[in-house]
Design an enzyme around this catalytic site. Structure first.
Site, PDB file in Angstrom:
ATOM      1  CE1 TYR A  42     -57.556  92.641  54.200  1.00 34.10           C
ATOM      2  CE2 TYR A  42     -59.378  91.567  54.865  1.00 34.10           C
ATOM      3  CZ  TYR A  42     -58.906  92.449  53.925  1.00 34.10           C
ATOM      4  OH  TYR A  42     -59.756  93.450  53.501  1.00 34.10           O
ATOM      5  CD  GLU A  46     -55.012  96.319  55.709  1.00 31.19           C
ATOM      6  OE1 GLU A  46     -54.485  96.607  56.838  1.00 31.19           O
ATOM      7  OE2 GLU A  46     -56.289  96.500  55.211  1.00 31.19           O
ATOM      8  CG  ASP A  79     -47.871  99.778  30.744  1.00 28.37           C
ATOM      9  OD1 ASP A  79     -47.975  98.552  30.573  1.00 28.37           O
ATOM     10  OD2 ASP A  79     -49.039 100.328  30.711  1.00 28.37           O
ATOM     11  CB  THR A 107     -50.755  92.944  33.046  1.00 24.64           C
ATOM     12  OG1 THR A 107     -50.149  92.767  31.667  1.00 24.64           O
ATOM     13  CG2 THR A 107     -51.666  93.878  32.834  1.00 24.64           C
ATOM     14  CE  LYS A 165     -52.883  93.280  28.613  1.00 20.13           C
ATOM     15  NZ  LYS A 165     -52.868  93.899  29.924  1.00 20.13           N
ATOM     16  NE  ARG A 209     -57.943  88.207  33.900  1.00 17.31           N
ATOM     17  CZ  ARG A 209     -57.609  88.901  32.618  1.00 17.31           C
ATOM     18  NH1 ARG A 209     -57.634  90.069  32.340  1.00 17.31           N
ATOM     19  NH2 ARG A 209     -57.334  87.808  31.894  1.00 17.31           N
TER      20      ARG A 209
HETATM   21  N1  PLP Z   1     -51.047  98.698  30.398  1.00 17.43           N
HETATM   22  C1  PLP Z   1     -51.260  98.252  29.087  1.00 17.43           C
HETATM   23  C2  PLP Z   1     -50.346  98.732  27.692  1.00 17.43           C
HETATM   24  C3  PLP Z   1     -52.244  97.292  28.601  1.00 17.43           C
HETATM   25  O1  PLP Z   1     -52.524  96.680  27.600  1.00 17.43           O
HETATM   26  C4  PLP Z   1     -53.475  97.103  29.988  1.00 17.43           C
HETATM   27  C5  PLP Z   1     -54.557  96.136  29.515  1.00 17.43           C
HETATM   28  O2  PLP Z   1     -55.084  95.925  28.394  1.00 17.43           O
HETATM   29  C6  PLP Z   1     -53.066  97.662  30.982  1.00 17.43           C
HETATM   30  C7  PLP Z   1     -51.950  98.654  31.318  1.00 17.43           C
HETATM   31  C8  PLP Z   1     -53.878  97.366  32.159  1.00 17.43           C
HETATM   32  O3  PLP Z   1     -54.064  96.242  32.614  1.00 17.43           O
HETATM   33  P1  PLP Z   1     -55.576  95.707  33.578  1.00 17.43           P
HETATM   34  O4  PLP Z   1     -56.421  95.367  32.550  1.00 17.43           O
HETATM   35  O5  PLP Z   1     -54.931  94.687  34.379  1.00 17.43           O
HETATM   36  O6  PLP Z   1     -55.714  97.159  34.339  1.00 17.43           O
END
Ligand code: PLP
Length: 411
Positions: A51, A53, A197, A223, A226, A232
């Site tokens: 843990y 935090e 993002d 993320t 990918k 993950r």
């Molecule tokens: N943002 C985008 C552009 C994504 O394609 C994804 C997942 O497919 C996410 C955020 C979210 O990721 P997670 O599945 O880890 O919540």
């Protein structure tokens, strides 16, 4: 797997079957990849017991001196890769990372402008079924009907008209380069925050084969699993100005204890992402996508926007008179795993769709190159041509299995 086989044979069997599935199938899911054994070793390690935090050096638990090493390394490496001033590696997922950004600077009811899910955006970009669609006033944008690419002039008009507090740049199903500099200009024009993002393209950005949004965006989320090929999870990058707000929102705002084993895995993945091999692999991922695109077009498939600049493409299936949902099933019978996806001119719902999304990260990690993209396109075409013939699809599946097996994931 020996401990699991002894203690929980049912889970051991599920893992065995999943390993075989990954080995024998041709995986064209654009958002998936194969992590290294080193990443999995970190993720499956004793760091899961801890843990922690809080943040490195300021924890709410004792005994964090070694997990601090892992978190510090993950942060430092991410800073080196992306050139960010501040990094938070604790978000459990990409959606959590986005949530933390929204909660850091937005109020309930504020306006956000983001790509519509049906046009390539993500659930966490304002979909009505997601918290973002419930908490915020969402102004969606899409792609131009003719070019099927983002029309930045149109975006500027939408922004001027709606004065969003935040603009979200980034997508789950968009195959062309995203011009973050142009997004910055639009955001500046209306005084909006810019969130980039890069969940899908983070590996490409890390390898220098896609524009890096860090110099332009107030916040960059991603993320790590990918194209970045890590465990993950999620991550947030920002300037020092927002560091405190972001850290406070992630913990204690929306999360409790960070997953230290996953953070150790992120650190390992970020080390790998700085190697010449990673850069080569990511360059190859884009070359493969371009080659697959051309091979599919040569075989009569229609590619949304006519090309790709990144790791994926959308295939419009209207010419084959089959829905995305049915095509996903047909391809699956042929041993090819991909997902149905809406296309820009969509007339069907998200469970049916008129297209499929095709990505090259997993097959590139397996070692495939441009010449293999001809085989992949052949398999896809054979499957579509035999969509009503299960015995033919079974034969294709056997060929696919033999083909896939010659590119072992874990050598
Ligand atoms: N943002 C985008 C552009 C994504 O394609 C994804 C997942 O497919 C996410 C955020 C979210 O990721 P997670 O599945 O880890 O919540």
């Amino acid at each position: 797997m020996s401990y699991i086989s002894e203690i929980d044979p049912e889970i051991a069997e599920a893992m065995e079957l999943e390993a075989k599935r990954q080995d024998y199938k041709l995986n064209l899911i654009a958002s998936e990849n194969y992590t290294s054994r080193a990443v999995m070793e970190a993720q499956g390690s004793i760091m899961t017991n801890k843990y922690a935090e809080g943040y490195s050096g300021k924890r709410y638990y004792g005994g964090c001196e070694y997990v601090d090493i892992a978190e510090n390394l993950a942060i430092d490496r991410a800073k080196q890769i992306f050139g960010a001033e501040h990094v938070n590696v604790q978000p459990h997922s990409g959606s959590n990372a986005n949530m933390a950004v929204y909660f850091s600077v937005l109020e309930y009811g504020d306006t956000i402008m983001a790509m519509d899910l049906s046009q390539g955006g993500h659930l966490s970009h304002g979909s009505p079924v997601n918290f973002t669609g419930k908490f915020y006033n969402v102004v969606p944008y899409g792609v131009n009907k003719e070019t099927e690419t983002i029309d930045y002039d149109e975006l500027m008009d939408i922004a001027k008209e709606n004065k969003p507090k935040m603009i979200v740049a980034g997508a789950s199903a968009y195959s062309r380069e995203i011009d973050f500099k142009r997004f910055r200009e639009i955001a500046d024009e209306v005084g909006a925050y810019l969130l980039a993002d890069i969940a899908h393209i983070a590996g490409l950005v890390a390898a220098g084969v896609h524009q890096n949004p860090v110099p332009y965006a107030d916040f960059v989320t991603t993320t790590t699993h990918k194209t970045l090929r890590g465990p993950r999870g999620g991550m947030i990058m920002c300037s020092e100005d927002y560091a405190k707000a972001i850290d406070k929102t992630v913990f204690p705002g929306i999360q409790g204890g960070p997953l230290m084993h996953v953070i150790a895995g992120k650190a390992v993945a970020f080390k790998e992402a700085q190697t010449p091999q990673f850069k080569k692999d990511l360059e190859q991922t884009v070359k493969n996508a371009k080659a697959l695109c051309k091979n599919l077009e040569d075989r009569g498939f229609t590619i949304v926007s006519g090309d790709t600049d990144n790791h994926m493409m959308l295939v419009n299936l209207n010419d084959f008179d089959i829905t995305g949902k049915d095509a996903e099933t047909v391809f699956s019978k042929a041993g090819i795993v991909l997902n149905k996806n809406t296309i820009p001119s969509e007339t069907r719902g998200p469970f049916i769709t008129s297209g499929v999304r095709v990505g090259t990260p997993p097959i590139t990690t397996r070692g495939m190159k441009e010449s293999e993209m001809e085989d992949v396109a052949d398999f896809l075409k054979q499957a579509i041509d035999n969509r009503n013939d299960d015995s033919e699809l079974e034969k294709i599946s056997a060929d696919v299995q033999q083909f896939a097996s010659s590119y072992p994931i874990y050598k």
